[in-house]
Write a protein that holds these residues in place. Sequence first.
Motif, short mmCIF file in Angstrom:
data_model
loop_
_atom_site.label_atom_id
_atom_site.label_comp_id
_atom_site.label_asym_id
_atom_site.label_seq_id
_atom_site.Cartn_x
_atom_site.Cartn_y
_atom_site.Cartn_z
N PRO A 173 -76.50 -0.35 -19.86
CA PRO A 173 -75.91 0.00 -18.56
C PRO A 173 -74.38 -0.05 -18.53
O PRO A 173 -73.77 0.58 -17.66
N ASP A 174 -73.75 -0.75 -19.45
CA ASP A 174 -72.29 -0.85 -19.47
C ASP A 174 -71.65 0.12 -20.47
O ASP A 174 -70.46 0.03 -20.75
N LEU A 175 -72.46 1.06 -20.96
CA LEU A 175 -71.95 2.01 -21.94
C LEU A 175 -70.93 2.95 -21.31
O LEU A 175 -71.16 3.50 -20.23
N VAL A 176 -69.80 3.14 -21.97
CA VAL A 176 -68.74 4.04 -21.51
C VAL A 176 -68.28 4.90 -22.69
O VAL A 176 -67.89 4.35 -23.73
N PRO A 177 -68.30 6.22 -22.57
CA PRO A 177 -67.78 7.05 -23.66
C PRO A 177 -66.28 6.84 -23.80
O PRO A 177 -65.55 6.85 -22.80
N PRO A 178 -65.77 6.64 -25.00
CA PRO A 178 -64.34 6.35 -25.17
C PRO A 178 -63.45 7.50 -24.72
O PRO A 178 -62.26 7.28 -24.44
N GLU A 179 -64.00 8.71 -24.64
CA GLU A 179 -63.19 9.85 -24.23
C GLU A 179 -63.00 9.95 -22.72
O GLU A 179 -62.20 10.75 -22.24
N TRP A 180 -63.78 9.17 -21.96
CA TRP A 180 -63.67 9.27 -20.50
C TRP A 180 -62.30 8.78 -20.05
O TRP A 180 -61.86 7.69 -20.42
N THR A 181 -61.63 9.60 -19.24
CA THR A 181 -60.24 9.30 -18.89
C THR A 181 -59.99 9.47 -17.41
O THR A 181 -60.40 10.47 -16.81
N LEU A 182 -59.32 8.50 -16.84
CA LEU A 182 -58.82 8.60 -15.47
C LEU A 182 -57.39 9.11 -15.55
O LEU A 182 -56.55 8.51 -16.24
N TYR A 183 -57.12 10.22 -14.88
CA TYR A 183 -55.79 10.84 -14.92
C TYR A 183 -55.08 10.65 -13.58
O TYR A 183 -55.71 10.67 -12.52
N THR A 184 -53.77 10.53 -13.65
CA THR A 184 -52.95 10.46 -12.44
C THR A 184 -51.90 11.56 -12.46
O THR A 184 -51.15 11.69 -13.43
N VAL A 185 -51.87 12.35 -11.41
CA VAL A 185 -50.84 13.38 -11.24
C VAL A 185 -49.65 12.72 -10.54
O VAL A 185 -49.76 12.30 -9.38
N ARG A 186 -48.54 12.61 -11.24
CA ARG A 186 -47.32 12.06 -10.67
C ARG A 186 -46.58 13.23 -10.00
O ARG A 186 -45.86 13.98 -10.65
N ALA A 187 -46.78 13.37 -8.73
CA ALA A 187 -46.29 14.56 -8.02
C ALA A 187 -44.79 14.73 -8.13
O ALA A 187 -44.03 13.77 -7.96
N ARG A 188 -44.38 15.96 -8.40
CA ARG A 188 -42.98 16.35 -8.32
C ARG A 188 -42.75 17.24 -7.11
O ARG A 188 -41.64 17.33 -6.60
N GLU A 189 -43.83 17.89 -6.66
CA GLU A 189 -43.80 18.71 -5.45
C GLU A 189 -45.11 18.52 -4.70
O GLU A 189 -46.16 18.35 -5.31
N ALA A 190 -45.02 18.55 -3.38
CA ALA A 190 -46.22 18.53 -2.54
C ALA A 190 -45.93 19.37 -1.30
O ALA A 190 -44.91 19.18 -0.64
N GLU A 191 -46.80 20.33 -1.04
CA GLU A 191 -46.61 21.22 0.10
C GLU A 191 -47.77 21.10 1.08
O GLU A 191 -48.94 21.09 0.68
N PHE A 192 -47.44 21.03 2.36
CA PHE A 192 -48.42 20.93 3.43
C PHE A 192 -48.34 22.20 4.27
O PHE A 192 -47.27 22.55 4.78
N TRP A 193 -49.47 22.86 4.40
CA TRP A 193 -49.55 24.19 5.03
C TRP A 193 -50.52 24.12 6.21
O TRP A 193 -51.69 23.78 6.03
N GLN A 194 -50.01 24.40 7.40
CA GLN A 194 -50.84 24.46 8.60
C GLN A 194 -50.94 25.90 9.06
O GLN A 194 -49.93 26.53 9.41
N GLY A 195 -52.16 26.46 9.03
CA GLY A 195 -52.36 27.84 9.43
C GLY A 195 -52.29 28.04 10.93
O GLY A 195 -52.46 27.11 11.72
N ASP A 196 -52.04 29.29 11.31
CA ASP A 196 -51.92 29.66 12.72
C ASP A 196 -52.53 31.05 12.89
O ASP A 196 -52.36 31.93 12.03
N ARG A 197 -53.25 31.27 13.99
CA ARG A 197 -53.92 32.56 14.20
C ARG A 197 -52.94 33.72 14.23
O ARG A 197 -53.24 34.82 13.79
#
Length: 221
Positions: A173-197
Amino acid sequence: MTGLRTMLRELDVFAGELPDFDPAAAPDDPAELFTRWLLGAVEAGVPEPHAMTVSTADAAGRPSARVLILKNVEPGPDGGWQFAAHGASGKGHDLAERPYAALTFYWQPLARQIRVRGPVEPAGAAHSAADFLARGEGARAEALLGRQSTPLSDLATRDAALAGARARLAREPDLVPPEWTLYTVRAREAEFWQGDRDRNHTRLRYRRAVDGGWARELLWP
């Protein structure tokens, strides 16, 4: 094809009650605004609001995109947006060759879109293992195979392999494949878009500043 073109043009967009967005009241850190919007999407009942399109590119610059689940997001210079993948998968190979990614969230009922871009860093073995062990049994069995995106002869072969992987997890039950990876995106840009009719869309972009803070600017629709 002409009929399809006409049908696509006639489909309704931005239906229903849409939220307001005042960029002047946005917080200094895009991760904080993202969290507000995400919780708002959860409250509004948006299906799978933690699903996102992850875009990468291989060594030749050829792009690839797929939908994954967001694992966490933290503000601050040491924070970022997290997802997990098998290192032997297509996205794992892409990130090994070009450790950079773009994330796209789209919450259709709210007409809200968020785009995040930045370099990607793999977590250490302990954090990656903790992520793997927190997955459901079926997800762990599939990842244990390490065959994602490789050719499959027939579905019976898939089912037999998954049954074998489930049996192995039951024994270990504690088996973990060594290739399994948690990745973090260190944002350099982030855009927020609010649509309008009326197409008076509101776009706010954050850019990482030299001092480690964030610069903000409005964008034309």
